[in-house]
Write a protein that holds these residues in place. Structure first.
Motif, PDB file in Angstrom:
ATOM      1  N   THR A 350       0.794  -1.098   0.035  1.00  0.00           N
ATOM      2  CA  THR A 350       0.008   0.007   0.123  1.00  0.00           C
ATOM      3  C   THR A 350       0.932   1.400  -0.108  1.00  0.00           C
ATOM      4  OG1 THR A 350      -1.868  -1.134   1.037  1.00  0.00           O
ATOM      5  CG2 THR A 350      -1.634   1.348   1.537  1.00  0.00           C
ATOM      6  N   CYS A 353       2.545   1.893  -3.363  1.00  0.00           N
ATOM      7  CA  CYS A 353       1.460   2.519  -4.366  1.00  0.00           C
ATOM      8  C   CYS A 353       0.988   4.171  -3.744  1.00  0.00           C
ATOM      9  CB  CYS A 353       0.189   2.055  -4.308  1.00  0.00           C
ATOM     10  SG  CYS A 353      -0.049   0.389  -4.686  1.00  0.00           S
ATOM     11  N   VAL A 354       1.253   4.350  -2.402  1.00  0.00           N
ATOM     12  CA  VAL A 354       1.191   5.665  -2.012  1.00  0.00           C
ATOM     13  C   VAL A 354       2.300   6.498  -2.780  1.00  0.00           C
ATOM     14  CG1 VAL A 354       1.453   7.128   0.090  1.00  0.00           C
ATOM     15  CG2 VAL A 354      -0.067   5.404   0.081  1.00  0.00           C
ATOM     16  N   ARG A 383      -4.574   3.401  -6.665  1.00  0.00           N
ATOM     17  CA  ARG A 383      -5.251   3.373  -5.529  1.00  0.00           C
ATOM     18  C   ARG A 383      -6.275   2.152  -5.311  1.00  0.00           C
ATOM     19  NH1 ARG A 383     -10.270   7.851  -5.801  1.00  0.00           N
ATOM     20  NH2 ARG A 383     -10.722   6.443  -7.502  1.00  0.00           N
ATOM     21  N   ALA A 386      -3.687  -0.282  -3.880  1.00  0.00           N
ATOM     22  CA  ALA A 386      -3.556   0.012  -2.400  1.00  0.00           C
ATOM     23  C   ALA A 386      -4.635  -0.235  -1.402  1.00  0.00           C
ATOM     24  CB  ALA A 386      -3.326   1.884  -2.167  1.00  0.00           C
ATOM     25  N   VAL A 431      -3.207   6.952   1.653  1.00  0.00           N
ATOM     26  CA  VAL A 431      -3.705   6.963   0.537  1.00  0.00           C
ATOM     27  C   VAL A 431      -4.429   8.202   0.170  1.00  0.00           C
ATOM     28  CG1 VAL A 431      -5.241   5.724  -1.266  1.00  0.00           C
ATOM     29  CG2 VAL A 431      -3.952   4.405   0.617  1.00  0.00           C
ATOM     30  N   ASN A 432      -5.329   8.763   0.969  1.00  0.00           N
ATOM     31  CA  ASN A 432      -6.185   9.684   0.631  1.00  0.00           C
ATOM     32  C   ASN A 432      -5.399  11.098   0.568  1.00  0.00           C
ATOM     33  OD1 ASN A 432      -8.674  11.201   0.221  1.00  0.00           O
ATOM     34  ND2 ASN A 432      -8.136  12.237   2.450  1.00  0.00           N
ATOM     35  N   TRP A 435      -3.434  10.791  -2.864  1.00  0.00           N
ATOM     36  CA  TRP A 435      -4.279  11.263  -3.991  1.00  0.00           C
ATOM     37  C   TRP A 435      -4.629  12.879  -4.012  1.00  0.00           C
ATOM     38  CZ3 TRP A 435      -6.358   8.115  -7.447  1.00  0.00           C
ATOM     39  CH2 TRP A 435      -7.641   8.570  -8.487  1.00  0.00           C
TER      40      TRP A 435
END
Length: 476
Positions: A350, A353-354, A383, A386, A431-432, A435
């Motif tokens: 995760t 991916c972040v 995303r 993740a 993650v947010n 993004w």
């Protein structure tokens, strides 16, 4: 009408803040490592042929190479005044000619041609044959330029060259320009702020509840070894990524990409850091040495090739984070649970991916990231992966909580289930933030500096200690 004598500029270290031979070598390692190494072995005794071969294997973008601002300004003023500015270098002529064209300098260049290595006395002879003795001014940066300065009318010295003092003592006109590099810039290239990631080596200690000095001290030595190894790999990565970094809005300021530190200095530092890491590893145990070698080998493979492969790179990032946990267990001779490794891998996946989501969110255009396999079209896929990592980590943690090992270490199971709430919040939040482009380029470094995130991590750890009965044991 009197025609001014030409201004002749050395290239490597004078007009440029880098060396084109080393630039070609590292570009070749990134594009065709086997061909590059074979060429170095085959032509090690023939510098001119080596330079020509490396220039063919991996041509570099001369328009991106960092220039010495004072010398570039001098060249511009001379051009505007109608004076010829000529490049003379031991680098290969194809690249020197391209560099001269990039900056609108003279079409006539002096450079190595695959047969003759135009350096020192050979360069002096070529310039005297073209302009006559005293028929030109020359700018250089090394004692090897002494034969040329002796034939020039005016000597322009870039940086600290002790042997050039003899010219001034003989009554020659010597003009000095700033040059050289600073130790703090090299330290910056080592990225000491990234060493905080090696706190991951402490996870086996926390998971096994082995809070004694006999366990802690070897892990601290292991963290030191991994810090040195990581710095060596960061330098290697920066040298392989020179062109990609120069195309990046912020990475272009890195010490090697900007020319703050010579590539040759970076190569020496990389060797010294690697040796230091391996010496510490040897002193700890054979197992830790093997883990350290595996980490360095995978990191090198990642830098050379794997980071350019879509999806493979985030998997490798997760693997490199996980190896740190294995290293901590190996350093302290603590048994690491297979549940723990299976649990932390999706978390690190995760975070990998972040890292890529952050880079894409901060990118200026829709084109693929330089040196990476991702464009904005992959944002949603990253995303989703993740999200899969988050769900996978929570499911594995739940299974661990009801396993025999989990029940033996954490008898109050419901507190582990409660810890899953801040755990999920922390991962979703990471993650947010990525993004929306509000993350650091390295999520582990960001996590260890983020107050709210640290609060969530401390809450998770506190609940796990409570579930294990450690708070009662320590404080009654």
């Amino acid at each position: 009408m009197t025609i001014e004598k030409p201004l002749v500029l050395d290239v490597d270290g004078t007009f440029l803040r880098t060396d084109m031979l080393y630039e070609n070598f590292w570009a070749g390692l990134g594009a065709a490592p086997v061909k590059t190494l074979v060429a170095c072995v085959r032509h090690i005794r023939n510098p001119a042929m080596l330079k020509a071969e490396l220039a063919r294997i991996a041509p570099i973008r001369t328009d991106l190479l960092p220039v010495n601002p004072e010398i570039a300004e001098l060249a511009l003023q001379c051009r505007l005044g109608g004076r010829e500015v000529v490049l003379a270098s031991a680098s290969d002529n194809t690249q020197v000619a391209r560099l001269s064209a990039d900056y609108g300098l003279s079409e006539h260049v002096f450079a190595s041609d695959g047969v003759s290595n135009l350096k020192g006395g050979a360069k002096a002879q070529a310039l005297v044959e073209a302009y006559g003795e005293g028929g030109f001014d020359y700018a250089g940066n090394s004692s090897v330029d002494m034969p040329i300065w002796e034939k020039a009318e005016n000597a322009l010295v870039v940086g600290h060259v002790p042997s050039a003092r003899a010219l001034a003592a003989d009554g020659r006109n010597v003009v000095e320009f700033p040059g050289g590099w600073e130790l703090r810039a090299l330290f910056k290239a080592m990225r000491p702020h990234q060493w905080v990631k090696n706190v991951l080596l402490l996870l086996p200690l926390l998971a096994s509840h082995r809070f004694e000095m006999a366990t802690l001290v070897p892990i601290l030595w292991g963290m030191a070894a991994f810090s040195l190894a990581a710095s060596a790999i960061y330098i290697c990565n920066d040298l392989l990524d020179l062109e990609a970094d120069r195309l990046h809005p912020t990475k272009c300021r890195r010490p090697f990409a900007s020319g703050e530190v010579p590539i040759s200095v970076g190569m020496v530092a990389m060797a010294a850091l690697s040796a230091g890491a391996l010496l510490i590893a040897i002193g700890l145990s054979a197992g830790f040495l093997l883990v350290t070698l595996l980490y360095m080998a995978l990191s090198l493979a990642y830098s050379l090739k794997l980071k350019r492969m879509r999806w493979v790179d985030v998997t490798m990032l997760a693997a490199l984070y996980t190896i740190r946990v294995v290293a901590g267990a190996s350093a302290a001779a603590v048994e690491v649970s297979i549940y723990m490794l299976i649990f932390i891998f999706p978390i690190f996946l995760t975070l990998g991916c972040v890292k890529r989501i952050t880079e894409l969110s901060k990118a200026n255009g829709d084109e693929r990231l330089p040196g990476r396999g991702y464009g904005r079209g992959e944002l949603a896929d990253l995303r989703n992966v993740a999200g899969i990592g988050i769900v996978g980590a929570l499911v594995i943690f739940l299974l661990y909580s009801v396993s025999d090992q989990g029940l033996s270490l954490y008898p109050t199971t419901w507190l582990l289930w409660l810890a899953m709430v801040p755990m999920a919040v922390w991962m979703v939040r990471m993650v947010n933030l990525a993004w929306h482009g509000r993350q650091d380029y390295d999520p582990i470094v960001f996590a260890l500096r983020d107050p709210l995130g640290l609060g969530l991590l401390m809450l998770i750890l506190s609940l796990m200690f409570w579930a294990a009965g450690l708070w009662q044991q320590w404080f009654g």
